[in-house]
Design an enzyme around this catalytic site. Structure first.
Site, mmCIF file in Angstrom:
data_model
loop_
_atom_site.group_PDB
_atom_site.id
_atom_site.type_symbol
_atom_site.label_atom_id
_atom_site.label_comp_id
_atom_site.label_asym_id
_atom_site.label_seq_id
_atom_site.Cartn_x
_atom_site.Cartn_y
_atom_site.Cartn_z
ATOM 1 C CG ASP A 33 -0.310 -0.014 2.532
ATOM 2 O OD1 ASP A 33 0.921 0.169 2.588
ATOM 3 O OD2 ASP A 33 -0.996 -0.191 3.551
ATOM 4 N NE ARG A 35 -1.646 8.443 2.932
ATOM 5 C CZ ARG A 35 -2.140 8.335 1.703
ATOM 6 N NH1 ARG A 35 -2.595 7.166 1.284
ATOM 7 N NH2 ARG A 35 -2.199 9.375 0.905
ATOM 8 C CG ASN A 103 -7.102 -1.339 -3.884
ATOM 9 O OD1 ASN A 103 -6.691 -0.322 -3.361
ATOM 10 N ND2 ASN A 103 -7.279 -2.470 -3.230
HETATM 11 P P1 CNA Z 1 -3.242 3.755 2.089
HETATM 12 O O1 CNA Z 1 -3.344 5.202 2.371
HETATM 13 O O2 CNA Z 1 -1.933 3.185 1.699
HETATM 14 O O3 CNA Z 1 -3.785 3.026 3.401
HETATM 15 C C1 CNA Z 1 -3.852 1.633 3.485
HETATM 16 C C2 CNA Z 1 -4.418 1.300 4.858
HETATM 17 O O4 CNA Z 1 -4.660 -0.107 4.875
HETATM 18 C C3 CNA Z 1 -3.503 1.619 6.021
HETATM 19 O O5 CNA Z 1 -4.208 2.398 6.959
HETATM 20 C C4 CNA Z 1 -3.113 0.246 6.602
HETATM 21 O O6 CNA Z 1 -3.125 0.238 8.006
HETATM 22 C C5 CNA Z 1 -4.227 -0.628 6.116
HETATM 23 N N1 CNA Z 1 -3.822 -2.005 5.840
HETATM 24 C C6 CNA Z 1 -2.739 -2.429 5.137
HETATM 25 N N2 CNA Z 1 -2.762 -3.755 5.008
HETATM 26 C C7 CNA Z 1 -3.868 -4.186 5.677
HETATM 27 C C8 CNA Z 1 -4.443 -5.454 5.899
HETATM 28 N N3 CNA Z 1 -3.894 -6.571 5.402
HETATM 29 N N4 CNA Z 1 -5.581 -5.542 6.628
HETATM 30 C C9 CNA Z 1 -6.146 -4.415 7.146
HETATM 31 N N5 CNA Z 1 -5.661 -3.183 6.942
HETATM 32 C C10 CNA Z 1 -4.539 -3.075 6.210
HETATM 33 O O7 CNA Z 1 -4.271 3.300 0.961
HETATM 34 P P2 CNA Z 1 -5.661 3.950 0.533
HETATM 35 O O8 CNA Z 1 -6.291 3.011 -0.413
HETATM 36 O O9 CNA Z 1 -6.444 4.440 1.679
HETATM 37 O O10 CNA Z 1 -5.103 5.238 -0.245
HETATM 38 C C11 CNA Z 1 -5.588 5.562 -1.362
HETATM 39 C C12 CNA Z 1 -4.629 5.405 -2.578
HETATM 40 C C13 CNA Z 1 -3.637 4.280 -2.544
HETATM 41 C C14 CNA Z 1 -5.529 5.077 -3.703
HETATM 42 O O11 CNA Z 1 -5.416 6.103 -4.629
HETATM 43 C C15 CNA Z 1 -5.050 3.780 -4.322
HETATM 44 O O12 CNA Z 1 -5.223 3.826 -5.715
HETATM 45 C C16 CNA Z 1 -3.615 3.716 -3.968
HETATM 46 N N6 CNA Z 1 -2.967 2.379 -4.033
HETATM 47 C C17 CNA Z 1 -3.578 1.309 -4.617
HETATM 48 C C18 CNA Z 1 -2.940 0.057 -4.655
HETATM 49 C C19 CNA Z 1 -3.641 -1.110 -5.326
HETATM 50 O O13 CNA Z 1 -4.341 -0.947 -6.311
HETATM 51 N N7 CNA Z 1 -3.491 -2.320 -4.777
HETATM 52 C C20 CNA Z 1 -1.685 -0.104 -4.087
HETATM 53 C C21 CNA Z 1 -1.071 1.028 -3.506
HETATM 54 C C22 CNA Z 1 -1.737 2.260 -3.475
#
Ligand code: CNA
Length: 239
Positions: A33, A35, A103
């Site tokens: 992810d 953050r 995502n």
């Molecule tokens: P973020 O801001 O990175 O937050 C992710 C959150 O998920 C954090 O608060 C973590 O504590 C929590 N977390 C991580 N792993 C787990 C888990 N296994 N179980 C429970 N909680 C967990 O991501 P957001 O989606 O809030 O931010 C938005 C952005 C990130 C969007 O624009 C996405 O497009 C973008 N993004 C997407 C991907 C993807 O498509 N897989 C990957 C990385 C970023």
């Protein structure tokens, strides 16, 4: 009551579930992810991911944009985890109305989900900026430098970059689904990127469940807060 049993009870009692998720839904599939401590913000690049994934950066430094994009945004071997799978099963069982995701990885569809509102687009759709020709993610990964169409145009991922506006039809569909929900499950999102916070703040329907490893600004709005791993938790649910 333990988390899984409580979540099971809430799901059993609901008929119109909507799931709203973020990058944390896919970390257990091996996609970092932004953050978390091992997220992309903590890896070393010349610019932060938010800069490299901005419209401005795409226009000014396309070569660097695509280097980062191919390197970090195309984990095409990743497989759906327990959360993606159980959500797909809940939809098939007629209990889940829709998934709204931030995502761009397409893992919900890979798990079999049909009604997925992709607020930030998808790496699986890419279009020539001149003639509109479609290219898939595998093609994008096979390119070098700036990917170009036969017609010479730059091929752009159908991903909402920072500084670009969200698709109004996707937004409207997502808002409508949330309006109809009797259980809103929010998971794997830090709830700091627009419009996630707005969707959660404006939810006036039934119960609100929040599943996230780290605290979010909306923890106190949740009827049920599970500080847990979302894939592990959903794996224990019986559909
Ligand atoms: P973020 O801001 O990175 O937050 C992710 C959150 O998920 C954090 O608060 C973590 O504590 C929590 N977390 C991580 N792993 C787990 C888990 N296994 N179980 C429970 N909680 C967990 O991501 P957001 O989606 O809030 O931010 C938005 C952005 C990130 C969007 O624009 C996405 O497009 C973008 N993004 C997407 C991907 C993807 O498509 N897989 C990957 C990385 C970023």
């Amino acid at each position: 009551m333990e988390h899984a049993a409580l979540l099971q009870q809430l799901i059993d009692q609901s008929r119109h579930i909507v799931f709203f998720g973020g990058a944390g839904v896919s970390t257990e599939s091996g996609i970092p992810d932004f953050r978390s401590v091992d997220g992309l913000y903590h890896q070393k690049y010349d610019y932060p991911p938010e800069t490299m994934l901005s419209h401005d950066f795409f226009v000014r430094h396309p070569e660097e944009f695509f280097r980062f994009y191919r390197d970090k945004m195309l984990p095409l071997e990743a497989q759906p985890n327990g959360a993606h799978q159980k959500l797909a099963e809940l939809e098939q069982a007629g209990k889940l109305l829709a998934i709204i995701t931030q995502n761009i990885d397409g893992l919900h569809q890979k798990a079999g989900s049909k009604k997925v509102y992709e607020l930030h687009g998808s790496v699986h759709r890419n279009y020539c900026t001149l003639c509109g020709k479609f290219y898939d993610a595998e093609f994008m990964r096979s390119t070098q430098g700036i990917p170009r169409c036969n017609c010479g145009g730059i091929i752009k991922p159908d991903v909402v970059l920072y500084g670009e506006s969200l698709d109004s039809r996707v937004m409207a569909g997502a808002a409508q689904a949330i309006d109809r929900a009797d259980l809103l499950i929010v998971g794997g999102t830090s709830l700091v990127v627009y419009p996630a916070a707005g969707f959660v703040a404006n939810y006036r329907g039934g119960k609100l469940v929040l599943i996230n490893r780290d605290p979010t600004p909306y923890d106190n709005r949740a009827d049920y807060l599970f500080r847990d791993s979302i894939g592990k938790l959903f794996s224990q649910i019986r559909v």
